[in-house]
Design an enzyme around this catalytic site. Structure first.
Site, PDB file in Angstrom:
ATOM      1  N   HIS A  37      45.196  40.423  35.710  1.00  0.00           N
ATOM      2  CA  HIS A  37      45.311  40.011  34.307  1.00  0.00           C
ATOM      3  C   HIS A  37      46.771  40.072  33.850  1.00  0.00           C
ATOM      4  O   HIS A  37      47.226  39.216  33.096  1.00  0.00           O
ATOM      5  CB  HIS A  37      44.428  40.874  33.410  1.00  0.00           C
ATOM      6  CG  HIS A  37      42.984  40.837  33.814  1.00  0.00           C
ATOM      7  ND1 HIS A  37      42.076  41.768  33.414  1.00  0.00           N
ATOM      8  CD2 HIS A  37      42.307  39.965  34.625  1.00  0.00           C
ATOM      9  CE1 HIS A  37      40.885  41.477  33.931  1.00  0.00           C
ATOM     10  NE2 HIS A  37      41.012  40.397  34.682  1.00  0.00           N
ATOM     11  N   HIS A  74      37.454  33.287  31.715  1.00  0.00           N
ATOM     12  CA  HIS A  74      38.027  34.459  32.378  1.00  0.00           C
ATOM     13  C   HIS A  74      38.261  34.199  33.867  1.00  0.00           C
ATOM     14  O   HIS A  74      39.265  34.654  34.433  1.00  0.00           O
ATOM     15  CB  HIS A  74      37.164  35.710  32.188  1.00  0.00           C
ATOM     16  CG  HIS A  74      37.834  36.916  32.763  1.00  0.00           C
ATOM     17  ND1 HIS A  74      38.832  37.590  32.099  1.00  0.00           N
ATOM     18  CD2 HIS A  74      37.738  37.496  33.987  1.00  0.00           C
ATOM     19  CE1 HIS A  74      39.310  38.545  32.875  1.00  0.00           C
ATOM     20  NE2 HIS A  74      38.659  38.525  34.026  1.00  0.00           N
ATOM     21  N   ASP A 123      41.720  34.709  35.845  1.00  0.00           N
ATOM     22  CA  ASP A 123      41.870  35.406  37.132  1.00  0.00           C
ATOM     23  C   ASP A 123      42.560  34.504  38.162  1.00  0.00           C
ATOM     24  O   ASP A 123      43.441  34.945  38.897  1.00  0.00           O
ATOM     25  CB  ASP A 123      40.495  35.803  37.689  1.00  0.00           C
ATOM     26  CG  ASP A 123      39.955  37.086  37.074  1.00  0.00           C
ATOM     27  OD1 ASP A 123      40.724  37.847  36.476  1.00  0.00           O
ATOM     28  OD2 ASP A 123      38.737  37.315  37.225  1.00  0.00           O
ATOM     29  N   HIS A 158      38.673  36.465  43.597  1.00  0.00           N
ATOM     30  CA  HIS A 158      39.973  36.963  44.070  1.00  0.00           C
ATOM     31  C   HIS A 158      40.163  36.771  45.567  1.00  0.00           C
ATOM     32  O   HIS A 158      41.217  36.338  46.026  1.00  0.00           O
ATOM     33  CB  HIS A 158      40.117  38.451  43.740  1.00  0.00           C
ATOM     34  CG  HIS A 158      39.918  38.752  42.294  1.00  0.00           C
ATOM     35  ND1 HIS A 158      40.722  38.220  41.313  1.00  0.00           N
ATOM     36  CD2 HIS A 158      38.999  39.511  41.652  1.00  0.00           C
ATOM     37  CE1 HIS A 158      40.305  38.654  40.132  1.00  0.00           C
ATOM     38  NE2 HIS A 158      39.264  39.435  40.317  1.00  0.00           N
TER      39      HIS A 158
HETATM   40 ZN    ZN Z   1      39.473  39.392  35.742  1.00  0.00          ZN
END
Ligand code: ZN
Length: 305
Positions: free
Chosen positions: A77, A234, A238, A261
């Site tokens: 973030h 969101h 990311d 991720h």
């Molecule tokens: Zn996140």
């Protein structure tokens, strides 16, 4: 030209997974430093360069490590805020192993960065231009980078919980879009996952104040959602943060379907393992005008929660 912060700015909070208090101080840095974390709680203050080949793959967060095994977790973030505000060089002093979760979004970091402002350095900014499609997949999850004149993020998610369900969004990250559209969207999770993480000693700092918690069709977080499609926003936040571990702004289109991720990091490995997939370009005025941080102003910030 490359940028850094005009002055230092500090953030106090709690690590999402450790639950421990932590302070982060962003310091101005010289040209070609990049984004460097410094564990000031450890002897000799070891440094960790925020780069894709120093990332430990995890489904939960993005963690950096160095050759001595020192780590900093949950950088994504803060990385998104730095990318979205156009900060190219910064030393990030941190007195613990995990970046504070704050409200689960990047809004607090953005507010701090925009309030201190940026200064231009006397060094040319370079960007990474995508030259051909590169993709990776893992079951139903897919991530791709393809040629585009500016950074675009296209993301689709499909959650069983009706409170999230199917969401799809595409945004061009040029000219402060990140600050206006994405930076206040929070981490989200399912209440059953919170119980499982707690059982494994994770999410110890998780509260209803720093994540959107859903259970089936119900949003459990008091106050509800900040955007109807906050979850996909969101995920885009990311992705922007994870892509910034490339080491420079990317000129290309990122397409993510149920990505996360780990897959975005695999995508960067695939990109840089193919010498014909991208090239470094000097940013002239035309390119610079299309980068994420250009045009970010205090006025954008008023829209932030
Ligand atoms: Zn996140």
């Amino acid at each position: 030209m490359q940028t850094t912060l005009k002055s230092k700015v500090a953030f106090d909070g709690t690590g999402l997974h450790t639950g421990a208090p932590v302070t982060v101080v962003l310091h101005p840095a010289s040209a070609n430093t990049g984004i460097v974390f410094r564990r000031v709680d450890l002897a000799d203050k070891p440094e960790l360069l925020a780069k894709w080949d120093r990332v430990i793959v995890s489904p939960l967060n993005t963690r950096l490590t160095n050759e001595d095994g020192v780590t900093v977790s949950t950088i994504e973030h803060l990385m998104a805020a730095l990318s979205g505000c156009g900060v190219h060089n910064v030393i990030v002093d941190i007195d613990g192993p995990e970046v504070p979760i704050l409200d689960g979004s990047a809004a607090t970091f953005v507010r701090g960065i925009v309030n201190v402002g940026l200064t231009r350095l006397s060094a040319q900014l370079r960007a990474i231009e995508i030259l051909k499609d590169v993709s990776v997949s893992d079951g139903p999850a897919f991530a791709q980078l393809s040629p585009s004149t500016s950074l675009q993020i296209d993301f689709a998610i499909d959650f069983a919980d009706a409170a999230i369900g199917k969401q799809h969004k595409t945004l061009n990250m040029a000219n402060g879009t990140f600050v206006r559209e994405l930076c206040d969207s929070r981490t989200f999770c399912r209440s059953a996952d919170v119980d499982a993480m707690r059982a494994n000693g994770l999410a110890l700092g998780g509260t209803m104040e720093n994540a959107v918690v859903v259970d089936g069709a119900t949003v459990l977080t008091p106050g509800g959602l900040r955007h109807a499609d906050e979850a996909v926003r969101h995920k885009m936040l990311d992705a922007l943060g994870d892509l910034y571990t490339a080491g420079a702004p990317i000129l290309g289109r990122y397409t993510g379907t149920r990505s996360g991720h780990a897959l975005t990091n695999r995508l960067l490995h695939a990109l840089f393992s193919d010498s014909s997939a991208c090239r470094w370009v000097n940013c002239d005025a035309k390119i610079a005008a299309r980068l994420p941080g250009v045009g970010v102003s205090v006025a954008d910030l008023h829209a932030v929660a």
